[in-house]
Design a protein around this motif. Structure first.
Motif, PDB file in Angstrom:
ATOM      1  N   MET A 117       5.457  26.680 -14.087  1.00 29.21           N
ATOM      2  CA  MET A 117       5.646  25.263 -14.389  1.00 29.21           C
ATOM      3  C   MET A 117       5.063  24.432 -13.257  1.00 29.21           C
ATOM      4  SD  MET A 117       9.306  23.592 -15.335  1.00 29.21           S
ATOM      5  CE  MET A 117       9.479  21.896 -15.859  1.00 29.21           C
ATOM      6  N   VAL A 119       4.237  20.585 -12.183  1.00 30.72           N
ATOM      7  CA  VAL A 119       4.634  19.242 -12.598  1.00 30.72           C
ATOM      8  C   VAL A 119       4.054  18.185 -11.662  1.00 30.72           C
ATOM      9  CG1 VAL A 119       6.603  17.738 -13.085  1.00 30.72           C
ATOM     10  CG2 VAL A 119       6.804  20.219 -13.438  1.00 30.72           C
ATOM     11  N   THR A 151       1.141  21.435 -16.072  1.00 33.46           N
ATOM     12  CA  THR A 151       1.776  21.802 -17.344  1.00 33.46           C
ATOM     13  C   THR A 151       2.699  20.694 -17.851  1.00 33.46           C
ATOM     14  OG1 THR A 151       3.610  22.878 -16.161  1.00 33.46           O
ATOM     15  CG2 THR A 151       1.723  24.258 -16.807  1.00 33.46           C
ATOM     16  N   HIS A 152       3.191  19.844 -16.952  1.00 31.59           N
ATOM     17  CA  HIS A 152       4.117  18.786 -17.340  1.00 31.59           C
ATOM     18  C   HIS A 152       3.812  17.509 -16.551  1.00 31.59           C
ATOM     19  CE1 HIS A 152       6.225  22.487 -18.443  1.00 31.59           C
ATOM     20  NE2 HIS A 152       6.916  21.776 -19.307  1.00 31.59           N
ATOM     21  N   TYR A 153       3.925  16.374 -17.250  1.00 25.26           N
ATOM     22  CA  TYR A 153       3.756  15.056 -16.639  1.00 25.26           C
ATOM     23  C   TYR A 153       5.079  14.301 -16.773  1.00 25.26           C
ATOM     24  CZ  TYR A 153      -1.328  15.809 -16.769  1.00 25.26           C
ATOM     25  OH  TYR A 153      -2.595  16.297 -16.584  1.00 25.26           O
ATOM     26  N   LEU A 154       5.598  13.808 -15.646  1.00 31.37           N
ATOM     27  CA  LEU A 154       6.843  13.051 -15.638  1.00 31.37           C
ATOM     28  C   LEU A 154       6.608  11.678 -15.017  1.00 31.37           C
ATOM     29  CD1 LEU A 154       9.350  15.772 -14.297  1.00 31.37           C
ATOM     30  CD2 LEU A 154       8.722  15.310 -16.674  1.00 31.37           C
ATOM     31  N   GLU A 375      12.134  25.210 -19.832  1.00 26.66           N
ATOM     32  CA  GLU A 375      10.696  25.364 -19.640  1.00 26.66           C
ATOM     33  C   GLU A 375      10.333  26.592 -18.818  1.00 26.66           C
ATOM     34  OE1 GLU A 375       8.521  23.512 -21.214  1.00 26.66           O
ATOM     35  OE2 GLU A 375      10.141  22.335 -22.098  1.00 26.66           O
TER      36      GLU A 375
END
Length: 378
Positions: A117, A119, A151-154, A375
């Motif tokens: 993961m 981010v 893999t992830h956008y916050l 996740e």
């Protein structure tokens, strides 16, 4: 049955200064269930200790120091590679908490070491420094690297997410939640702090923020000057310090001196008792040039303070009816008149409204824990 191991997460973004990002990470760190998710930290300016380092170590978490890339870029990248190679099997997630996309290397290199993961978390909605052609090219290139590796956008707000990632990028919102009980209005605490700070019978205006371009302190002092002309009993409390560049702090002090306000403006520096000092205030002003979603604006509202924000700050900060937005194009006189108009409002406990809006750390941390668990499932 073997005890389930926690998800280990490597957090990047802490600095030596207490700001909104650092406070956000520490709020999570202090409330997260270490049996479910455990945070460790990377200090990417290893020449200095990050804030809260003693608390982090006492809680049993690790801090890895990496040489600043500005001081020695080759050593910086080498230490990153060495660190991830050593701990690649320990961490399921790596999170880069960012105020801009001028630096994304940890997310990029983590892909090559198999960290599941990866981010990138946006905490801002504007540039602190001037953006020339070279910086624009760098940011564009880094966006391509993130397309390949993240893999992830916050983001802390819709505005912060769209500013950093673009309108077409999907991102998830993570509220800048706080310990509501620590900030909710308490008359007894208010009276005690006002006595301790010699603020009895004063109209107390407050601000919390680093002395940087973003926070617009000189304009804030101009606003206070206009208020003081009408209300001689007015006082201004400035909580915060300079980062490495002390020019904005020095400019603010010089302006106070030029306006003969030294007796009425207190530079309190970094404080560990911000919740108590907010109780002593009568209103809160944040005339920033840009923000993501300012944590301090949530804290001030939770304290029951009438809040005045610049109109460039996202409307998502409007959690209660204590919020007022005023254009930075308006004169300090106009700001002052609007602030004085509401000076006799009745302070009240709005903590239930803050909790209902999703900004209580105890509720939000459960969502964060579930996010990492879900996740990072193998």
């Amino acid at each position: 049955m073997d005890k389930k191991k926690p998800v280990y997460v490597l957090q990047i973004g802490m600095t030596k200064n207490i700001g909104g990002l650092e406070t956000y990470l520490m709020q999570q760190f202090e409330h997260i269930n270490n049996n479910i998710v455990r945070y460790d930290f990377v200090n990417i300016t290893g020449e200095y200790d990050i804030v809260f380092s003693d608390k982090i170590k006492q809680a049993g978490s690790s801090i890895y120091n990496i040489c600043s890339r500005h001081k020695n870029p080759i050593l910086h990248y080498y230490q990153w590679i060495k660190l991830l190679n050593k701990y690649k099997n320990r961490y399921k997630a790596i999170v880069l908490n960012a105020n801009s996309l001028e630096y994304v290397f940890p997310v990029f290199i983590a892909k090559f070491f198999g960290i599941k993961m990866r981010v990138i978390h946006s905490h801002n909605a504007g540039f602190e420094n001037k953006i020339g052609i070279c910086r624009k090219i760098l940011i564009g290139f880094n966006k391509l690297l993130l397309n390949f590796s993240a893999t992830h956008y916050l983001a802390c707000s819709q505005k912060a997410g769209k500013w950093m990632f673009g309108n077409n990028k999907n991102f998830a919102l993570v509220h800048n939640a706080i310990n509501v009980d620590a900030y909710k209005y308490d008359l007894e605490k208010r009276q005690k702090m006002r006595k301790n700070l010699n603020l009895e019978n004063k109209f107390v205006i407050g601000h919390v923020g680093r002395f940087v371009y973003q926070k617009n302190h000189k304009f804030l002092i101009d606003i206070f000057n206009e208020i003081h002309k009408i209300l001689p009993e007015a006082m201004l409390l400035l909580i915060g310090d300079a980062v490495e560049d002390k020019s904005y702090l020095n400019e603010a002090k010089q302006k106070v001196k030029e306006l003969n306000l030294e007796e009425y403006v207190s530079f309190l520096g970094m404080r560990n008792d911000v919740p108590e000092i907010m109780q002593a205030m009568d209103c809160f002003i944040l005339p920033s040039r840009f923000e993501g979603l300012p944590l301090v604006g949530i804290e001030a509202q939770t304290s029951g303070l009438w809040c005045y924000f610049s109109d460039v700050i996202t409307n998502e900060i409007r959690i209660t009816d204590l919020t007022n937005f005023i254009s930075l194009n308006n004169s300090p006189e106009i700001w002052a008149k609007k602030i004085i108009k509401n000076k006799n409002y009745k302070r009240r406990d709005v903590s239930k409204e803050i909790i209902k809006a999703g900004y209580d750390i105890d509720a939000e941390i459960k969502k964060v824990q579930n996010f990492y668990e879900r996740e990072c499932i193998q």
